[in-house]
Design an enzyme around this catalytic site. Structure first.
Site, short mmCIF file in Angstrom:
data_model
loop_
_atom_site.label_atom_id
_atom_site.label_comp_id
_atom_site.label_asym_id
_atom_site.label_seq_id
_atom_site.Cartn_x
_atom_site.Cartn_y
_atom_site.Cartn_z
N ARG A 40 0.86 -1.20 0.00
CA ARG A 40 0.00 0.00 0.00
C ARG A 40 0.88 1.24 0.00
NH1 ARG A 40 -4.80 0.74 -1.58
NH2 ARG A 40 -5.67 -0.89 -0.25
N ARG A 65 1.02 -6.79 -9.71
CA ARG A 65 1.49 -6.18 -8.45
C ARG A 65 1.61 -7.20 -7.32
NH1 ARG A 65 -3.40 -2.54 -5.80
NH2 ARG A 65 -4.99 -4.16 -5.82
N HIS A 134 0.51 3.26 -10.47
CA HIS A 134 -0.52 3.78 -9.55
C HIS A 134 0.17 4.56 -8.42
CE1 HIS A 134 -3.83 3.56 -6.64
NE2 HIS A 134 -4.56 2.77 -7.40
N ASP A 177 -12.24 9.93 -6.74
CA ASP A 177 -11.79 8.82 -7.60
C ASP A 177 -12.14 9.22 -9.04
OD1 ASP A 177 -10.94 6.42 -8.58
OD2 ASP A 177 -12.13 5.18 -7.21
N GLU A 236 -1.97 8.88 -11.07
CA GLU A 236 -1.60 7.62 -11.70
C GLU A 236 -1.45 7.74 -13.21
OE1 GLU A 236 -4.54 4.79 -10.27
OE2 GLU A 236 -4.81 6.01 -8.47
O1 TA6 Z 1 -6.92 4.15 -8.67
C1 TA6 Z 1 -8.03 4.34 -7.90
C2 TA6 Z 1 -8.55 3.00 -7.47
O2 TA6 Z 1 -8.90 2.23 -8.58
C3 TA6 Z 1 -9.73 3.24 -6.52
O3 TA6 Z 1 -10.95 2.93 -7.08
C4 TA6 Z 1 -9.34 2.53 -5.26
O4 TA6 Z 1 -10.09 1.50 -4.87
C5 TA6 Z 1 -7.85 2.35 -5.42
O5 TA6 Z 1 -7.56 2.27 -6.76
C6 TA6 Z 1 -7.10 1.37 -4.58
O6 TA6 Z 1 -7.28 0.06 -4.98
P1 TA6 Z 1 -6.65 -1.12 -4.14
O7 TA6 Z 1 -7.03 -2.37 -4.86
O8 TA6 Z 1 -5.16 -0.92 -4.15
O9 TA6 Z 1 -7.22 -1.03 -2.76
#
Ligand code: TA6
Length: 264
Positions: A40, A65, A134, A177, A236
């Site tokens: 994260r 990932r 991301h 988002d 991103e």
């Molecule tokens: O990039 C934004 C996103 O797609 C959000 O919708 C959000 O859920 C985030 O990524 C994080 O995703 P993750 O699977 O890493 O918790």
């Protein structure tokens, strides 16, 4: 000297600190250091799809990932250090996505952070994919930053499902988002508290996602501290949705991000 970190788990960059500057990337203190989970923070690589996929066992944001990548090279390059890592298709990836590929992440840690993600079709069938770097950035307080460089672009707001045109800079007052389409210009995070401007310059990337979970969603994420959402923002570099990439056998595609920091 600048410093950086990249993990073989996900080919994932987790840190970059230019000379005489503070850390630029955000990394959660609550990350699940577990091989079946994504880290994260830093720069997760999303491939070959972005977001959820309606298929049993298909992980959110693709499988790249959460796979173990290989180290290809570490060398000095233009005053910085190049680290090149790769991931190639195998039986496990083909169960989720029936194509052959090689993914290479070329990362140069220097006074800028340069990341090039190369996808190569090594199979006999054409394929279509989505991809993202991301990136999570460390900010003073998300409520006090502004993001410049996406004005006049069409944007899909994933919270209400509506598409509109962006006018001016982006500021944050709630869960955010946003998927911007056809974005090639440089993007800047203007952070008056940390007194810095982070510039994100993209290559061959047509979409940009801006994300902050805000308080309620952050509480629901076990790998993000309850208050950490306030000091992060995701900007991103992507090719997703209307901007998917098609590759014929033998072809490859490079998408890149270069990050620069300046005091303000
Ligand atoms: O990039 C934004 C996103 O797609 C959000 O919708 C959000 O859920 C985030 O990524 C994080 O995703 P993750 O699977 O890493 O918790």
């Amino acid at each position: 000297m600048s410093k950086g970190e990249v993990y073989l788990h996900g080919g994932h960059v987790t840190s970059w600190k230019p000379t005489h500057a503070e850390e630029v990337l955000f990394l959660s203190g609550h990350t699940n250091w577990n091989s079946s989970k994504a880290i994260r923070g830093g720069v997760p690589i999303c491939f070959p799809w972005f977001g959820p996929k309606d298929q049993p066992g298909a992980p959110q944001h693709g499988f790249a990932r959460i796979r173990e990548w290989q180290l290809e090279r570490i060398s000095e390059e233009g005053g910085g250090v190049l680290v090149e890592v790769s991931d190639r298709s195998d039986e496990q990836s083909r169960q989720l996505w029936p194509f052959d590929y090689v993914l290479t992440h070329r990362v140069i840690f220097g006074e800028t952070l340069k990341m090039e993600l190369v996808v190569r079709n090594t199979g006999t069938k054409p394929f279509v994919f989505e991809e993202a770097q991301h990136s999570y950035f460390q900010v003073g307080k998300v409520q006090e930053i502004a993001i410049d460089g996406l004005s006049n672009r069409y944007v899909l707001n994933k919270i209400d499902g509506k598409t509109r045109k962006q006018h001016g800079k982006i500021t944050f007052q709630a869960e955010t988002d946003l998927v911007y389409f056809d974005t090639a210009d440089n993007i800047a995070i203007i952070d008056l508290l940390l007194k810095r401007r982070i510039t994100i310059s993209k290559t061959n990337s047509k979409s940009t996602v801006i994300w902050n979970p805000w308080s309620e969603k952050a509480r629901a994420l076990s790998d993000l501290g309850d208050d950490e959402w306030q000091t992060m923002v995701c900007v991103e570099t992507c090719n997703i949705r209307n901007n998917v990439v098609r590759l014929a056998p033998g072809e490859s595609h490079m998408m890149g991000t270069e990050i620069t920091v300046a005091s303000i």
